[in-house]
Design a protein around this motif. Structure first.
Motif, PDB file in Angstrom:
ATOM      1  N   LEU A 151       0.907  -1.248   0.094  1.00 22.86           N
ATOM      2  CA  LEU A 151       0.276   0.076  -0.177  1.00 22.86           C
ATOM      3  C   LEU A 151       0.999   1.085  -0.259  1.00 22.86           C
ATOM      4  O   LEU A 151       0.334   2.281  -0.442  1.00 22.86           O
ATOM      5  N   ALA A 152       1.844   1.305   0.647  1.00 25.06           N
ATOM      6  CA  ALA A 152       3.322   2.036   0.256  1.00 25.06           C
ATOM      7  C   ALA A 152       3.503   2.646  -0.881  1.00 25.06           C
ATOM      8  O   ALA A 152       3.105   3.673  -1.288  1.00 25.06           O
ATOM      9  N   GLY A 153       3.500   1.420  -1.378  1.00 23.12           N
ATOM     10  CA  GLY A 153       4.094   1.757  -3.599  1.00 23.12           C
ATOM     11  C   GLY A 153       2.956   1.785  -3.573  1.00 23.12           C
ATOM     12  O   GLY A 153       2.698   2.953  -4.906  1.00 23.12           O
ATOM     13  N   ARG A 154       1.647   1.678  -3.468  1.00 21.59           N
ATOM     14  CA  ARG A 154       0.276   1.741  -4.481  1.00 21.59           C
ATOM     15  C   ARG A 154       0.612   4.027  -3.842  1.00 21.59           C
ATOM     16  O   ARG A 154      -0.246   4.388  -4.511  1.00 21.59           O
ATOM     17  N   ALA A 155       0.674   4.197  -2.494  1.00 23.93           N
ATOM     18  CA  ALA A 155       0.263   5.509  -1.975  1.00 23.93           C
ATOM     19  C   ALA A 155       1.382   6.161  -3.168  1.00 23.93           C
ATOM     20  O   ALA A 155       0.883   7.146  -3.419  1.00 23.93           O
ATOM     21  N   LYS A 156       2.268   6.054  -3.304  1.00 24.12           N
ATOM     22  CA  LYS A 156       4.014   6.627  -4.253  1.00 24.12           C
ATOM     23  C   LYS A 156       2.851   6.529  -5.589  1.00 24.12           C
ATOM     24  O   LYS A 156       3.075   7.963  -5.937  1.00 24.12           O
ATOM     25  N   GLU A 157       2.351   5.953  -6.196  1.00 24.87           N
ATOM     26  CA  GLU A 157       2.207   5.774  -7.001  1.00 24.87           C
ATOM     27  C   GLU A 157       1.281   6.798  -7.548  1.00 24.87           C
ATOM     28  O   GLU A 157       1.075   7.308  -8.715  1.00 24.87           O
ATOM     29  N   GLN A 158      -0.227   6.488  -6.972  1.00 23.13           N
ATOM     30  CA  GLN A 158      -1.641   7.019  -7.371  1.00 23.13           C
ATOM     31  C   GLN A 158      -1.663   8.491  -6.382  1.00 23.13           C
ATOM     32  O   GLN A 158      -2.773   9.658  -6.505  1.00 23.13           O
ATOM     33  N   GLY A 159      -0.720   8.922  -5.545  1.00 24.21           N
ATOM     34  CA  GLY A 159      -1.475   9.551  -4.413  1.00 24.21           C
ATOM     35  C   GLY A 159      -2.464   9.509  -3.322  1.00 24.21           C
ATOM     36  O   GLY A 159      -2.808  11.264  -2.997  1.00 24.21           O
ATOM     37  N   ARG A 160      -2.565   8.374  -2.603  1.00 22.63           N
ATOM     38  CA  ARG A 160      -3.186   7.998  -2.025  1.00 22.63           C
ATOM     39  C   ARG A 160      -3.130   8.695  -0.901  1.00 22.63           C
ATOM     40  O   ARG A 160      -2.268   7.353  -0.103  1.00 22.63           O
ATOM     41  N   ALA A 161      -4.168   9.208  -0.246  1.00 27.87           N
ATOM     42  CA  ALA A 161      -3.660   9.085   1.683  1.00 27.87           C
ATOM     43  C   ALA A 161      -4.416   7.968   1.863  1.00 27.87           C
ATOM     44  O   ALA A 161      -3.907   7.752   3.131  1.00 27.87           O
ATOM     45  N   ASP A 162      -5.102   7.447   2.156  1.00 34.23           N
ATOM     46  CA  ASP A 162      -5.385   6.483   2.288  1.00 34.23           C
ATOM     47  C   ASP A 162      -4.497   5.443   2.774  1.00 34.23           C
ATOM     48  O   ASP A 162      -5.287   4.280   3.173  1.00 34.23           O
ATOM     49  N   ASP A 163      -3.595   5.645   2.111  1.00 35.52           N
ATOM     50  CA  ASP A 163      -2.090   4.155   2.312  1.00 35.52           C
ATOM     51  C   ASP A 163      -1.301   4.794   2.158  1.00 35.52           C
ATOM     52  O   ASP A 163      -0.569   3.428   2.787  1.00 35.52           O
ATOM     53  N   SER A 164      -0.772   5.914   3.403  1.00 40.12           N
ATOM     54  CA  SER A 164      -0.407   5.905   3.994  1.00 40.12           C
ATOM     55  C   SER A 164       0.198   5.190   5.559  1.00 40.12           C
ATOM     56  O   SER A 164      -0.772   4.703   5.919  1.00 40.12           O
ATOM     57  N   PRO A 165       1.472   4.700   5.608  1.00 41.36           N
ATOM     58  CA  PRO A 165       1.028   3.329   6.905  1.00 41.36           C
ATOM     59  C   PRO A 165       0.883   3.745   7.668  1.00 41.36           C
ATOM     60  O   PRO A 165       0.118   2.922   8.101  1.00 41.36           O
ATOM     61  N   ASP A 166       0.353   4.797   8.820  1.00 40.14           N
ATOM     62  CA  ASP A 166      -0.736   4.892   9.869  1.00 40.14           C
ATOM     63  C   ASP A 166      -2.148   4.701   9.650  1.00 40.14           C
ATOM     64  O   ASP A 166      -2.820   4.222  10.016  1.00 40.14           O
ATOM     65  N   ALA A 167      -2.516   5.177   8.130  1.00 35.27           N
ATOM     66  CA  ALA A 167      -4.014   5.002   7.633  1.00 35.27           C
ATOM     67  C   ALA A 167      -4.519   3.306   7.161  1.00 35.27           C
ATOM     68  O   ALA A 167      -4.687   3.274   7.514  1.00 35.27           O
ATOM     69  N   VAL A 168      -3.054   2.752   6.625  1.00 34.96           N
ATOM     70  CA  VAL A 168      -3.138   1.638   7.186  1.00 34.96           C
ATOM     71  C   VAL A 168      -3.556   0.504   8.055  1.00 34.96           C
ATOM     72  O   VAL A 168      -3.991   0.017   8.015  1.00 34.96           O
ATOM     73  N   ARG A 169      -2.190   0.941   8.801  1.00 30.96           N
ATOM     74  CA  ARG A 169      -2.230   0.650  10.239  1.00 30.96           C
ATOM     75  C   ARG A 169      -3.620   0.878  10.499  1.00 30.96           C
ATOM     76  O   ARG A 169      -4.638  -0.592  11.519  1.00 30.96           O
TER      77      ARG A 169
END
Length: 189
Positions: free
Chosen positions: A124-142
């Motif tokens: 999800l960190a990779g997806r966040a970087k590629e797509q700019g998704r705030a809901d995929d930050s490490p804290d949000a993912v946890r």
């Protein structure tokens, strides 16, 4: 084929649902897509959902189920469907069973894609970087994984008790995971 794909955020449900849709020639139903489509269409359910979402709240199970019931009545679903990430709690699973019983279309299989938490956070960190998704930050993912464990993981037990669940390793090349899913699906008769 009537199939539910379960798994934590980042387990590959959406990716595999898209691949299975192509191979099986059945509809891919995502409740997120349903919500966006109903809101965009301005339907009565869409208006209700928009009001709830605009207030910053989660759309109720009743509204989601109404949208799902409507979607399941459409002609392209007659050959089958893949539900991606729904149901998210046991109440939704029970309600879904009721709807499917009403229309005479019980589930053929439920597949749980298992991926360990560290791998999910990395994906999800990779997806966040590629797509700019705030809901995929490490804290949000946890946080999303915690919600999944509390609310959605019991759905796995719900289907296991009914004998329709297959738990699969969701780690590997896309083709490998897809092959694992095909291997547990009932064969067309």
């Amino acid at each position: 084929m009537r199939l539910v794909l379960l798994g934590p955020p980042g387990s590959g449900k959406g990716t595999q649902a898209t691949r299975l849709k192509e191979k099986l020639g059945i509809a891919h139903i995502s409740t997120g897509d349903l919500l966006r489509a109903e809101v965009a269409a301005g339907s009565e359910l869409g208006k209700q959902a928009k009001a709830v979402m605009d207030a910053g709240n989660l759309v109720s199970d009743d509204i989601l189920l109404g949208m799902l019931r409507s979607r399941l009545s459409q002609p392209d679903v007659a050959k089958g469907f893949i539900l991606d990430g729904y149901p998210r709690n046991v109440a939704q699973a029970e309600a879904l069973d009721g709807v499917l019983a009403d229309i005479g279309q019980p589930l053929d299989a439920v597949v749980q894609l298992d991926v360990d938490a560290d791998q999910l956070i990395e994906r999800l960190a990779g997806r966040a970087k590629e797509q700019g998704r705030a809901d995929d930050s490490p804290d949000a993912v946890r946080q999303r994984l915690q919600v999944y464990t509390q609310q959605t993981a019991p759905v796995v037990d719900f289907y296991a008790e009914r004998g329709t669940l297959a738990r699969l390793d969701g780690i590997g090349e896309l083709e490998e995971v897809e092959a694992r899913i095909h291997a547990v699906l009932p064969k067309a008769g």
